[in-house]
Design a protein around this motif. Sequence first.
Motif, PDB file in Angstrom:
ATOM      1  N   ARG A  37     -38.859 -44.449 -44.195  1.00 39.76           N
ATOM      2  CA  ARG A  37     -40.146 -44.370 -43.995  1.00 39.76           C
ATOM      3  C   ARG A  37     -40.939 -43.714 -45.313  1.00 39.76           C
ATOM      4  N   ARG A  41     -43.973 -45.275 -47.213  1.00 37.71           N
ATOM      5  CA  ARG A  41     -45.131 -44.433 -47.418  1.00 37.71           C
ATOM      6  C   ARG A  41     -45.594 -44.344 -49.185  1.00 37.71           C
ATOM      7  N   GLU A  55     -50.074 -44.525 -42.960  1.00 37.47           N
ATOM      8  CA  GLU A  55     -49.345 -43.828 -41.723  1.00 37.47           C
ATOM      9  C   GLU A  55     -48.917 -44.701 -40.574  1.00 37.47           C
ATOM     10  N   THR A  58     -46.109 -47.078 -41.878  1.00 38.11           N
ATOM     11  CA  THR A  58     -44.830 -46.217 -41.534  1.00 38.11           C
ATOM     12  C   THR A  58     -44.281 -46.036 -40.087  1.00 38.11           C
ATOM     13  N   LEU A  59     -45.328 -45.945 -39.248  1.00 37.95           N
ATOM     14  CA  LEU A  59     -44.991 -45.940 -37.629  1.00 37.95           C
ATOM     15  C   LEU A  59     -44.188 -47.225 -37.389  1.00 37.95           C
ATOM     16  N   GLN A  62     -40.883 -47.711 -38.601  1.00 36.99           N
ATOM     17  CA  GLN A  62     -39.860 -46.751 -37.611  1.00 36.99           C
ATOM     18  C   GLN A  62     -39.400 -47.410 -36.197  1.00 36.99           C
ATOM     19  N   GLU A  63     -40.846 -48.179 -35.751  1.00 39.06           N
ATOM     20  CA  GLU A  63     -40.557 -48.955 -34.360  1.00 39.06           C
ATOM     21  C   GLU A  63     -39.506 -50.020 -34.575  1.00 39.06           C
ATOM     22  N   THR A  66     -36.128 -48.673 -35.173  1.00 35.61           N
ATOM     23  CA  THR A  66     -35.403 -47.997 -33.978  1.00 35.61           C
ATOM     24  C   THR A  66     -35.047 -49.167 -32.735  1.00 35.61           C
ATOM     25  N   GLY A 128     -42.542 -50.062 -28.617  1.00 33.29           N
ATOM     26  CA  GLY A 128     -42.219 -50.385 -29.841  1.00 33.29           C
ATOM     27  C   GLY A 128     -42.834 -51.882 -30.268  1.00 33.29           C
ATOM     28  N   ILE A 131     -46.736 -51.544 -30.494  1.00 31.68           N
ATOM     29  CA  ILE A 131     -47.105 -50.813 -31.659  1.00 31.68           C
ATOM     30  C   ILE A 131     -47.052 -51.485 -33.000  1.00 31.68           C
ATOM     31  N   ILE A 135     -50.482 -52.850 -35.031  1.00 36.04           N
ATOM     32  CA  ILE A 135     -50.697 -52.234 -36.392  1.00 36.04           C
ATOM     33  C   ILE A 135     -50.623 -53.187 -37.588  1.00 36.04           C
TER      34      ILE A 135
ATOM     35  N   MET B  32     -35.955 -40.693 -31.905  1.00 37.10           N
ATOM     36  CA  MET B  32     -34.791 -40.982 -31.120  1.00 37.10           C
ATOM     37  C   MET B  32     -33.901 -39.933 -30.793  1.00 37.10           C
ATOM     38  N   PHE B  61     -44.625 -36.137 -37.216  1.00 33.49           N
ATOM     39  CA  PHE B  61     -44.518 -37.559 -37.034  1.00 33.49           C
ATOM     40  C   PHE B  61     -43.929 -37.524 -35.822  1.00 33.49           C
ATOM     41  N   MET B  62     -44.054 -38.645 -34.897  1.00 33.29           N
ATOM     42  CA  MET B  62     -43.669 -38.875 -33.700  1.00 33.29           C
ATOM     43  C   MET B  62     -43.588 -40.530 -33.570  1.00 33.29           C
ATOM     44  N   ASP B  63     -42.418 -40.872 -32.935  1.00 35.65           N
ATOM     45  CA  ASP B  63     -42.553 -42.333 -32.880  1.00 35.65           C
ATOM     46  C   ASP B  63     -42.427 -42.502 -31.209  1.00 35.65           C
ATOM     47  N   SER B  64     -42.304 -43.703 -30.921  1.00 37.59           N
ATOM     48  CA  SER B  64     -42.556 -44.145 -29.441  1.00 37.59           C
ATOM     49  C   SER B  64     -41.128 -43.646 -28.681  1.00 37.59           C
ATOM     50  N   SER B  65     -40.139 -43.526 -28.977  1.00 34.97           N
ATOM     51  CA  SER B  65     -39.150 -42.868 -28.378  1.00 34.97           C
ATOM     52  C   SER B  65     -39.610 -41.340 -28.022  1.00 34.97           C
ATOM     53  N   ARG B  92     -51.921 -38.360 -37.414  1.00 45.01           N
ATOM     54  CA  ARG B  92     -51.120 -39.048 -37.339  1.00 45.01           C
ATOM     55  C   ARG B  92     -50.234 -39.250 -36.200  1.00 45.01           C
ATOM     56  N   ILE B  99     -52.968 -45.824 -29.815  1.00 39.12           N
ATOM     57  CA  ILE B  99     -52.571 -47.336 -30.234  1.00 39.12           C
ATOM     58  C   ILE B  99     -51.903 -47.752 -28.592  1.00 39.12           C
ATOM     59  N   SER B 100     -51.460 -46.624 -28.053  1.00 33.70           N
ATOM     60  CA  SER B 100     -50.591 -47.076 -26.572  1.00 33.70           C
ATOM     61  C   SER B 100     -51.463 -46.673 -25.598  1.00 33.70           C
TER      62      SER B 100
END
Lengths: 169, 117
Positions: A37, A41, A55, A58-59, A62-63, A66, A128, A131, A135, B32, B61-65, B92, B99-100
């Motif tokens: 990340r 960035r 940002e 970066t997300l 990450q998705e 993961t 995921g 997203i 993006i 996660m 920061f937070m992701d979809s998990s 952020r 988005i979701s």
Amino acid sequence: MATILETKEWIMTAATTRHTHIKLKICAFLEYLSLVRHSVRTVADNIGMNIEQAEAVTLAVQEALTNVIKHSYGGPCNEKIIIRISELQGPKFPNGAMEISIRDYGKAVDPEKIIGRNLDDIKPGGLGVHIIKSIMDQSNYFKMADKGMELTMIKIVNKDTSVKASCPH
Amino acid sequence: MSIITTNNNGIVKSQTITGNTTILELTGEIEMNCVMQLREAVMEAMQESKIVVLNMTEVKFMDSSGLATMVETLQQSKRQDKQLKIAGLNQRVKSIFEISRLETVFDIYDTEKEALA
């Protein structure tokens, strides 16, 4: 034990242009995602993405990572993931763009079956891919001939907004 | 009277119980590898209190998990007739809700004070 196998960065400087390419090779452990990340960035900042874009990209990365760890490898493990982050220039990208590719060597699936789920169905998980597609300007999955998958994603720099990215995390 | 528990490790920085409300102050990056901790903390808080407020001012920061865990705990709160409120999202973190298309599913407040009003 988890290790970062390889980290390389090289910047080619011509008279007026700078091209950034970063290649990271990590083991499929969640602990290393913050490193990726940060790299994403940093490149986003350097090529002039605004904070919102930087940002978001970066997300998305990450998705994608993961998903590789969860679905391709079935959980954290010592298998490798190779991430390439490149600055794109040329007539198609007058303001520049960033390409990120993520290569894994895990379980491959039919790329056409990788689709985001219906958001009207409020339930945990499965967000995921949605997203990533929301993006990024382009995202394509490839089933590799030998083993695993590669995801390539492109985000075009948007110069319309004036706030520039400045604080990598 | 409030009972305040502080924690220097993990994503739950502090837990404050006042009357029928528990405030969980979260910190750091929710992804996660820490969602189990988040789920346990929220579930435990819902056993203690009718209203649970997640103060996410310090979440970077937070992701979809993390988001999936939020959805799961929200659904659990509804089954138990509890209220789950979220406060202090930075842009952020807020963007992943947007988005979701989940920003309207949750009770989201700008500040902890507004969530408690």
